[in-house]
Motif scaffolding. Structure first.
Motif: not given
Length: 630
Positions: A388, A391, A451-452, A455, A457, A536
């Motif tokens: 993230r 991003q 972070w992310g 994960e 999107a 995200k």
């Protein structure tokens, strides 16, 4: 206002200048300004980001000449090794093969699979000026020729073709195929692989009082104890994806259209064991057809406007339906509703079919020469790996291997230019409570790009996403019913023929339109909603070719990574003509030359539809838009 010079600088300009880009939509009206963003590469750069001397690269060429005659033919199978030991250790349930249009299971049946031609040493020529096959996982080492790609789906011109040494696939009475039944049965065979969901409906309906009064319940709020299943070693359910093809009444279903739809269903849904499901969203423009007041009228519209084989995957809608669900949103004009409210039918579809995690929207004039499953899975998996942090900043530029060399070096340069800061979490605006999770640290500097990662999107576009305030885009100020007016934080993409949105994002969009009546153009609404909710977002670096030879890679990068008057982001600017030279773009009303000419070359026809002597052109897996006619 005079245009800014196109030369680029490797190093960031003065302190805090990037804040104008990050916060511009919150701190100023969109009256037009020069592009104040620092640039990640350019004509004045003599070294790459590692300090090494840059290797001079040839100018990008789009003279596609590869012929299938030159390479060995193979059945193309990009699917995972279903039910293998490694696969079963990662995923819940078992994969069961699904019946196809020939009455037998498609997996392992060569008649239901496309063919391709293996390139020597995975060589791909020419190379795209923007985006990448290598960095994204899109590369396959194959090229695709029209007959080998489409003979499984009823390409009649492939009959008698012996170039690929492949027997002609068993013929199918396509008008008797029920694609809806095949997809439903495929899901039923594989339902143990997916999270159980509420029973879906089969068609749209008008809203009830309960729909409006309980709209808050449609939101997917942050989990107080976040589920980190995607980062754990435990077995997981597979996510489900809806693929929505947008069309309208009186759309002519040419043989090419039919091959396109059949290929998407077979490759995405049936071979994967229902990981994807394909639908047609059909707009009925004739308001004298009261499709929701009488089932007979609804069926008559299906009979009149949709080929029989696609009846059970088609969902009809019209302007009165959108007006009923979103009465606070204006501009429900029959002439502009299809364009101005592109996301509303998708929002309603997420209520109709809550059994999907991701919703992909495709305009009907998009074509892909490669394998659909490989395409969307490469996009989805690559996007899931992105952090993230930064991003939005990475999303704001076209990535060019000719200039930036690798995605890693490009990302590092963006990090240097932003000094590790940038958007961190939701960029809030009055009236909208974020549904996304809060960042794990107070500032982006404290996060080590963790972070992310892993994960999924919430929104994927295959074009860059920028702050429209700093552009000359025609619709940058088209927003209504946002309490902060023109200071509302927002982002936009130039086009959205292919876009993916999570259920969480779509429900947030639905909620704001029901409760506030918010409105932006469809190129801005999903991206801006994701920004405001702290979700995200990924701008996937899809390969883009430009059919021009008078500009260097540095010049092209300058024109495309530029938000001033002298850029492709200005629909009235000096470089608007470049749109017709790209395989995936828009053309400001001009004839879309490159995408159409290249597609027709691939089909072996000219612009009038006459057959040509084209030597069986074998293209890389390439996205083409807009495609009109064949």
């Amino acid at each position: 206002m005079p245009s800014k010079a196109l030369s680029r600088h490797l190093h960031a300009p003065s302190e805090n200048i990037y804040d104008v880009y990050i916060q511009g939509s919150q701190d100023q009206d969109a009256s037009g300004s020069e592009d104040s963003r620092p640039q990640p590469g350019g004509v004045e750069s003599q070294t790459n980001n590692t300090g090494e001397d840059r290797v001079e690269l040839p100018r990008p060429s789009v003279h596609f000449t590869t012929s299938a005659i030159d390479f060995p033919f193979e059945i193309y199978d990009p699917y995972p090794d279903y039910n293998s030991k490694a696969w079963t250790e990662e995923w819940k349930g078992a994969h069961f093969a699904c019946e196809g249009p020939r009455g037998v299971d498609v997996n392992g049946n060569a008649d239901d699979m496309l063919g391709a031609y293996r390139l020597p040493n995975d060589a791909l020529e020419p190379q795209p000026i923007f985006g990448s096959y290598k960095d994204t996982g899109l590369g396959s080492g194959y090229c695709f020729e029209r007959h080998a790609r489409n003979s499984a789906y009823g390409d009649e011109d492939a009959a008698g073709d012996r170039l690929n040494n492949r027997p002609q696939p068993q013929k199918v009475e396509w008008e008797k195929v029920n694609w809806g039944r095949l997809q439903r049965e495929c899901y039923n065979r594989n339902r143990g692989r997916f999270q159980e969901s509420k029973a879906p409906l089969s068609m749209f309906r008008f809203p009830t009082h309960e729909d409006t009064s309980r709209v808050n319940e449609t939101l997917i709020l942050p989990d107080p104890a976040p589920n980190s299943e995607h980062l754990s070693n435990t077995k997981r359910y597979k996510a489900r994806n809806a693929v929505l093809l947008r069309t309208y009444e009186h759309k002519k279903y040419t043989p090419d259209n039919m091959l396109h739809i059949r290929s998407m269903i077979t490759e995405l849904s049936l071979h994967s064991g229902a990981e994807y499901e394909v639908f047609l969203l059909v707009q009925i423009v004739d308001l004298d057809r009261h499709i929701f007041s009488d089932p007979v009228v609804y069926q008559k519209a299906l009979d009149d406007f949709v080929p029989h084989e696609f009846h059970n995957i088609s969902i009809l809608f019209n302007v009165p339906l959108l007006e009923a669900w979103y009465p606070k949103v204006g501009k429900h004009n029959p002439k502009d509703s299809q364009q101005a409210h592109m996301t509303q039918p998708v929002q309603l579809f997420s209520l109709l079919r809550p059994d999907f995690d991701m919703y992909w929207q495709f305009e009907f004039d998009v074509r892909y020469t490669g394998h659909h499953y490989h395409h969307l899975e490469a996009i989805r998996q690559w996007s899931q790996k992105q952090p993230r942090k930064l991003q939005w900043e990475r999303a704001g530029y076209f990535y060019s291997p000719f200039i930036h060399r690798t995605w890693k070096s490009f990302s590092a340069k963006v990090g240097e230019l932003t000094k590790g800061s940038g958007v961190w979490g939701a960029v809030t605006t009055t009236g909208i409570a974020p549904v996304g999770p809060k960042p794990p640290t107070e500032s982006a500097e404290e996060d080590d790009f963790e972070w992310g990662v892993g994960e999924p999107a919430d929104m994927i576009n295959i074009m860059p996403i920028v702050d429209p305030v700093t552009t000359y885009m025609m619709f940058r100020d088209v927003l209504e019913n946002y309490p902060d007016g023109k200071k509302t934080p927002r982002r936009t993409a130039p086009i959205t023929p292919v876009i993916a949105m999570s259920k969480r994002l779509i429900r947030a969009m639905h909620h704001s339109q029901v409760t506030l009546g918010t409105h932006m153009m469809p190129e801005m609404f999903p991206e801006s909603s994701a920004l405001q909710h702290g979700l995200k977002v990924v701008a996937f670096p899809e390969p883009v070719y430009l059919d021009i030879s008078d500009k260097s890679p540095e010049e092209l990068e300058s024109i495309f990574n530029n938000l001033t008057e002298a850029s492709v982001w200005n629909g009235y600017g000096p470089y608007r003509y470049l749109g017709k030279h790209a395989n995936y773009w828009w053309s400001s009303g001009m004839h879309p030359e490159f995408s159409n000419v290249l597609y027709r070359r691939w089909l072996g026809i000219d612009m009038e539809g006459n057959k040509t002597d084209e030597q069986r052109l074998c293209l890389p897996a390439i996205t083409l838009h807009p495609i009109k006619g064949p």
